[in-house]
Design a protein around this motif. Structure first.
Motif, PDB file in Angstrom:
ATOM      1  N   HIS A   1       0.810  -1.220   0.000  1.00  0.00           N
ATOM      2  CA  HIS A   1       0.000   0.000   0.000  1.00  0.00           C
ATOM      3  C   HIS A   1       0.845   1.272   0.000  1.00  0.00           C
ATOM      4  O   HIS A   1       0.327   2.371   0.201  1.00  0.00           O
TER       5      HIS A   1
ATOM      6  N   ASN B   1      -0.329   3.847  -2.608  1.00  0.00           N
ATOM      7  CA  ASN B   1      -1.715   4.321  -2.582  1.00  0.00           C
ATOM      8  C   ASN B   1      -1.747   5.845  -2.464  1.00  0.00           C
ATOM      9  O   ASN B   1      -0.879   6.440  -1.805  1.00  0.00           O
TER      10      ASN B   1
ATOM     11  N   ALA C   1      -8.362  -2.810  -1.501  1.00  0.00           N
ATOM     12  CA  ALA C   1      -7.266  -1.909  -1.869  1.00  0.00           C
ATOM     13  C   ALA C   1      -7.459  -1.381  -3.280  1.00  0.00           C
ATOM     14  O   ALA C   1      -7.325  -0.166  -3.535  1.00  0.00           O
TER      15      ALA C   1
ATOM     16  N   PHE D   1      -8.695   2.028  -1.886  1.00  0.00           N
ATOM     17  CA  PHE D   1      -7.475   2.709  -1.468  1.00  0.00           C
ATOM     18  C   PHE D   1      -6.651   3.214  -2.646  1.00  0.00           C
ATOM     19  O   PHE D   1      -5.786   4.083  -2.474  1.00  0.00           O
TER      20      PHE D   1
ATOM     21  N   LYS E   1      -2.435   1.840   8.620  1.00  0.00           N
ATOM     22  CA  LYS E   1      -2.403   0.456   8.123  1.00  0.00           C
ATOM     23  C   LYS E   1      -1.672  -0.427   9.128  1.00  0.00           C
ATOM     24  O   LYS E   1      -0.608  -0.042   9.656  1.00  0.00           O
TER      25      LYS E   1
ATOM     26  N   ALA F   1      -0.764  -4.880  -5.061  1.00  0.00           N
ATOM     27  CA  ALA F   1      -1.718  -5.306  -4.033  1.00  0.00           C
ATOM     28  C   ALA F   1      -2.429  -6.580  -4.408  1.00  0.00           C
ATOM     29  O   ALA F   1      -2.899  -7.314  -3.563  1.00  0.00           O
TER      30      ALA F   1
END
Length: 730
Positions: free
Chosen positions: A16, A19, A57, A61, A78, A340
């Motif tokens: 992540h 992101n 995700a 995200f 997270k 992801a």
């Protein structure tokens, strides 16, 4: 531009790092920032091989619009549940208490002082499937924080206080009750029989999980009581799992669970803790039944772990993802860990893509062997998925054993030997072809506890499968992993275990489960090698575990040390789920340490912990099956079996070891004593237990009262059967 997670070690957090969400890791800095800006925290908890974590995700995200709302109105954090099970456990308790369900990804909204006021699991980006849309939820909660903050904070305070009360974190000491007797084990068998699936094996309906703690409980119940139902339920379940689609029939190992009741369609994730526990369960089934089928499944699983989940340094990796990019859609043959979805980003990752086959692929690869494979593994032209919740298996075949080899030979009019040879060739051909596909993401962090489970599995295999040509390799794998844990995860100066290692970095003080599982592994390794260093370290770990986690007031074991103020309360976890509880494994360790060393301190602590559950524990067998297995062990006769001396007469010694391995002895301490001169000092009762006249000898003891040493397998068998209750039923 990468966010703060780019500096983390967790594979899940790193997934992540790109992101648009302005993620923070779980840290004092994040908490201070939340207090400073006076915003609620959005805590997202998952792990790197979690399918629905990938989905959320990608949907939310990675969406700039949703990220903008998160960044404006919340402090997003997270957390990798596999690194921090302590934090995960607290908020999972909240989510389950307030919604009636739990799972990952877990989405929890907290006050700046970390008290939860709303939670759930997966939320789609917009409202569908009866679930509220994530962006709508964010807007509603942000508005509520502005207009009704006092009410939300008050609610959070009340919920935390209530959770402290119901989880026992603030309760007074309970009255001591006697440890359950043998009849509790009988009750447990009855509990399992009420939900056993007599047609397909396992318990209950879909989905079905491989919960080895249940199988351990039943096998120990059989060893104690001789109830054939207990053996039948355990072995039929193991047999069904091994024939079903949950087992990887090409590369070995087991997937996470079956989405259907027939074990046909798996969730394709592969977890280290499943491999470890299932290996031990299959080894025990092999001993109980005498059927080499179960041993072969264990061997196959061990080879998968050695090949695909073992680091060059000797530690065992955590997991492989369920998702990967289908062949032909990726621009890279091997995949990677950054995306992801668990692949390289050059295509849309799909569940099981690495493992499934079309008939066209099979025909092209296998030629004349294709008809054999089609029949053996239930291949159909249009695909054979019994269940396809996400529509990802259309036209694809998921291997399961559909026909016996004798039936295939008859139908194809080919000799049995020809069919077996064709299957062997086909497996190698398919394995080679599959290795060219984009691989699922590998979670390459090394966890102390899970490594302990795997060390136990390799060591048990080396002891039980005494004739295997791979025995030396298994011992090497177990000892190398144990050495890795000692060198990389043990902080000698602090006498503390670290939980996680990745890319040279060892971090996070170990939790109760890490000490318990690693101690289990070391005790198994000691029994397989007779090397004093493993017993001594096991005792050290047990002592440090007791100092940090044992509840002197009430007995039992806290999951955490209580040193981290960000963890709202200390929990005692008794549930034996996908992994056995730390308390259950610890009690087993303590009973064994008592039977190895003769120390009453270990035994008394185990008994004090068992007293917490009282005589009625059998009624809770489905909740804490491993602990019920401990009750069986507690009520069984304490036994010790030692093979010593005669290193120069390898064949004679191996014959004695083979005889010990043939017997299912879950209640005995077994020591294959080697030339370690320090062992007699560590365990003085072993001092006289050496060979006789240059030949190896075996000693069978009950409560440290030993029979005459024997040098022949037949005599050894008689003595073992005499101290085993009941006698084995084959």
């Amino acid at each position: 531009m990468a966010n703060r997670l780019a500096h983390e070690r967790s594979p899940y957090l790193l997934q992540h790092a790109d992101n648009p969400v302005d993620w923070w890791p779980w840290s004092d800095a994040a908490f201070a920032y939340a207090r400073e800006v006076d915003k609620p925290i959005f805590l997202s908890i998952g792990y790197s091989t979690c399918h629905w974590c990938h989905v959320m995700a990608h949907e939310s995200f990675e969406d700039p619009t949703i990220a903008a709302v998160l960044n404006r109105d919340f402090v997003p954090i997270k957390l990798d549940r596999e690194e921090r099970p302590d934090v995960d456990r607290v908020y999972m308790t909240f989510v389950q208490a307030t919604t009636g369900a739990g799972g990952w990804p877990m989405s929890v909204f907290l006050t700046p002082d970390l008290k939860p006021f709303f939670g759930g699991t997966y939320f789609p980006p917009t409202t569908r499937w009866g679930r509220p849309g994530f962006i709508d939820l964010l807007q509603q909660l942000a508005a509520g924080w502005t207009s009704e903050r006092e009410k939300l904070v008050e609610s959070a305070e009340e919920v935390v206080a209530r959770l402290r009360e119901v989880t026992g974190a603030d309760q007074a000491a309970t009255d001591r009750a006697p440890v359950a007797r043998r009849d509790a084990v009988d009750v447990a068998v009855e509990q399992f029989s009420q939900t056993f699936d007599g047609r397909y094996g396992g318990f209950g309906g879909a989905p079905k999980f491989p919960r080895p703690s249940e199988l351990f409980c039943l096998l120990r119940a059989f060893a104690l009581t001789g109830d054939p139902r207990a053996r039948q339920m355990a072995t039929e379940t193991l047999h069904a799992m091994a024939l079903g689609g949950m087992r990887d029939h090409v590369g070995g190992g087991f997937h996470r669970y079956s989405v259907d009741a027939q074990w046909r369609v798996p969730h394709f994730e592969k977890m280290l803790y499943d491999q470890a526990q299932l290996v031990i369960a299959y080894l025990e089934a092999a001993q109980v039944t005498g059927d080499p089928f179960y041993a072969a499944v264990a061997e196959d699983t061990l080879e998968y772990v050695r090949r695909d989940l073992t680091s060059d340094e000797g530690g065992f990796y955590s997991a492989e993802d369920a998702d990967s990019v289908p062949p032909g859609e990726a621009g890279d043959d091997r995949g990677g860990s950054g995306h992801a979805g668990g692949a390289n980003g050059h295509g849309h990752a799909r569940e099981g893509a690495f493992y499934v086959w079309t008939t066209a692929e099979l025909d092209a690869l296998l030629g004349d062997d294709a008809p054999v494979v089609r029949r053996r593994f239930g291949v159909e032209d249009g695909g054979n998925a019994l269940a396809d919740p996400q529509g990802e298996f259309r036209g694809q075949n998921l291997f399961y054993v559909a026909q016996e080899i004798d039936d295939i030979a008859k139908r194809l009019e080919r000799p049995v030997e020809d069919v077996m040879a064709a299957l062997t060739r086909a497996r190698q051909t398919l394995f080679t072809a599959r290795e060219k596909r984009p691989r699922p993401h590998l979670d390459d962090k090394v966890l102390a506890g899970w490594n302990g489970l795997m060390i136990a599995a390799f060591a048990r295999a080396a002891r039980v499968l005494a004739d295997s040509t791979r025995r030396a390799a298994w011992l090497e794998a177990a000892e190398k992993a144990a050495g890795f844990a000692k060198d990389r995860l043990w902080d000698e100066s602090r006498q503390r275990l670290r939980r996680r290692y990745r890319e040279g970095d060892a971090a996070i003080d170990g939790f109760c489960e890490d000490y318990a599982y690693l101690t289990w592994g070391l005790l198994e390794l000691f029994q397989a090698t007779g090397a004093t260093r493993w017993l001594e370290w096991a005792e050290t770990l047990a002592e440090r575990q007791s100092e940090q986690f044992y509840d002197e007031r009430d007995g039992g074991w806290f999951a955490t040390s209580g040193d981290d103020p960000s963890v709202l309360f200390r929990l005692k976890e008794d549930y034996d789920g996908a992994e056995p509880s730390a308390a259950s494994v610890t009690v087993a360790n303590l009973i064994l340490l008592g039977r190895l060393t003769g120390s009453s301190a270990w035994t008394e602590q185990a008994g004090r912990s068992l007293e917490r559950y009282g005589p009625g524990i059998g009624q809770a067998a489905r909740v804490m099956p491993f602990m019920v297995g401990n009750v069986a062990c507690w009520n069984a006769r304490s036994a010790q079996v030692v093979v010593g001396g005669g290193e120069a007469k390898a064949d004679a010694r191996r014959a004695l070891e083979r005889e010990v391995a043939r017997h299912y002895l879950p209640f005995a301490a077994v020591i294959l004593r080697g030339p370690d001169a320090g062992l007699a000092t560590a365990l003085p009762w072993l001092e006289a237990m050496a060979g006789r006249d240059g030949a190896p000898a075996a000693y069978v003891c009950a409560d440290f009262v030993c029979r005459e040493p024997v040098t022949e397998p037949v005599a050894l068998a008689t003595q073992i059967e005499d101290v085993s209750a009941p006698r084995r039923i084959i």
